[in-house]
Design an enzyme around this catalytic site. Structure first.
Site, PDB file in Angstrom:
ATOM      1  N   ASP A 176       0.856  -1.184   0.000  1.00  0.00           N
ATOM      2  CA  ASP A 176       0.000   0.000   0.000  1.00  0.00           C
ATOM      3  C   ASP A 176       0.891   1.233   0.000  1.00  0.00           C
ATOM      4  OD1 ASP A 176       0.831  -0.262   2.677  1.00  0.00           O
ATOM      5  OD2 ASP A 176      -1.009   0.653   3.443  1.00  0.00           O
ATOM      6  N   PHE A 202       6.921   2.225  -4.061  1.00  0.00           N
ATOM      7  CA  PHE A 202       8.300   2.462  -3.604  1.00  0.00           C
ATOM      8  C   PHE A 202       8.836   3.850  -3.938  1.00  0.00           C
ATOM      9  CE2 PHE A 202       8.139  -2.221  -4.041  1.00  0.00           C
ATOM     10  CZ  PHE A 202       8.435  -2.573  -2.739  1.00  0.00           C
TER      11      PHE A 202
END
Length: 231
Positions: free
Chosen positions: A64, A77
């Site tokens: 998430d 990321f």
């Protein structure tokens, strides 16, 4: 929520009329109205917008979004250039340096990867501020599973990079022998030493792409020039 557009909208149009998606749409709308939610609403579908379906060569699955201010912008990321690099991405850069010799940049903005055909997809696309996994099980997983099914159904070379157990659970959907699946521990500081470091996902991906006649990914994220404050 803003509308999904382009080739992904066409591929996933069947989802929009399903009951789970109608509930998801209402729930997410209410969350943005009543709480601080990340990423900004206009960025929810950036992974799809930055990497159209016909351009996908590599899939990196996250969980998430980052849940602190200014971090999340719709790519797993990745953070905006002015934001401190989160620990998991620090470890991704360390592995990239070891694997391909890329220098570690001064920012965590991964749009360059997305524009080359790397779908940077979280399995859940929104989160409440300061509450990791707060939008788990509200419907996003079904929607992103549908996207993975679309990709898994394409009969062309593709690499799926699955870091950590939640991502690895998606492996069962990926059955085409033309698709390469790379699995390892998650790059989080809690697990990176259990098999992420030394897994060489970036060189393995590029080797596979080149063997199949595709342009390899330029994984080097360049430094950004910071603003200079004048006295």
């Amino acid at each position: 929520m803003p509308p999904l557009s382009g080739s992904w909208a066409n591929a996933l149009k069947g989802e929009f009329s399903k009951e789970y998606y109608r509930k998801l749409f209402k729930t997410v709308g209410a969350e943005y109205q009543n709480y601080t939610v990340y990423p900004p609403a206009d960025d929810i579908f950036n992974a799809f917008h930055f990497t159209p379906l016909e351009q996908v060569k590599v899939v990196i699955l996250g969980q998430d979004p980052y849940h602190e201010p200014g971090q999340a912008h719709g790519l797993c990321f990745s953070v905006k250039p002015e934001v401190d690099i989160p620990p998991s991405l620090v470890n991704i850069y360390r592995e990239l340096e070891s694997d391909l010799g890329c220098y570690i940049p001064n920012n965590g903005y991964l749009e360059k990867w997305a524009r080359q055909g790397v779908l940077m997809l979280n399995t859940v696309l929104t989160v409440r501020a300061h509450q990791a996994n707060s939008h788990k099980d509200i419907g996003w997983e079904e929607f992103t599973d549908a996207a993975i099914h679309v990709l898994a159904g394409l009969d062309r070379p593709m690499v799926f990079i699955l870091w950590g157990k939640p991502a690895q659970r998606k492996k069962a959907m990926i059955t085409n022998p033309r698709h390469l699946v790379l699995e390892s521990a998650h790059p989080s500081p809690l697990s990176a030493y259990r098999g992420f470091f030394g897994s060489c996902p970036f060189s393995k991906t590029n080797d596979y792409l080149e063997k199949n006649g595709l342009t390899p990914i330029d994984w080097q994220i360049e430094n950004v020039v910071r603003g200079v404050n004048k006295a």
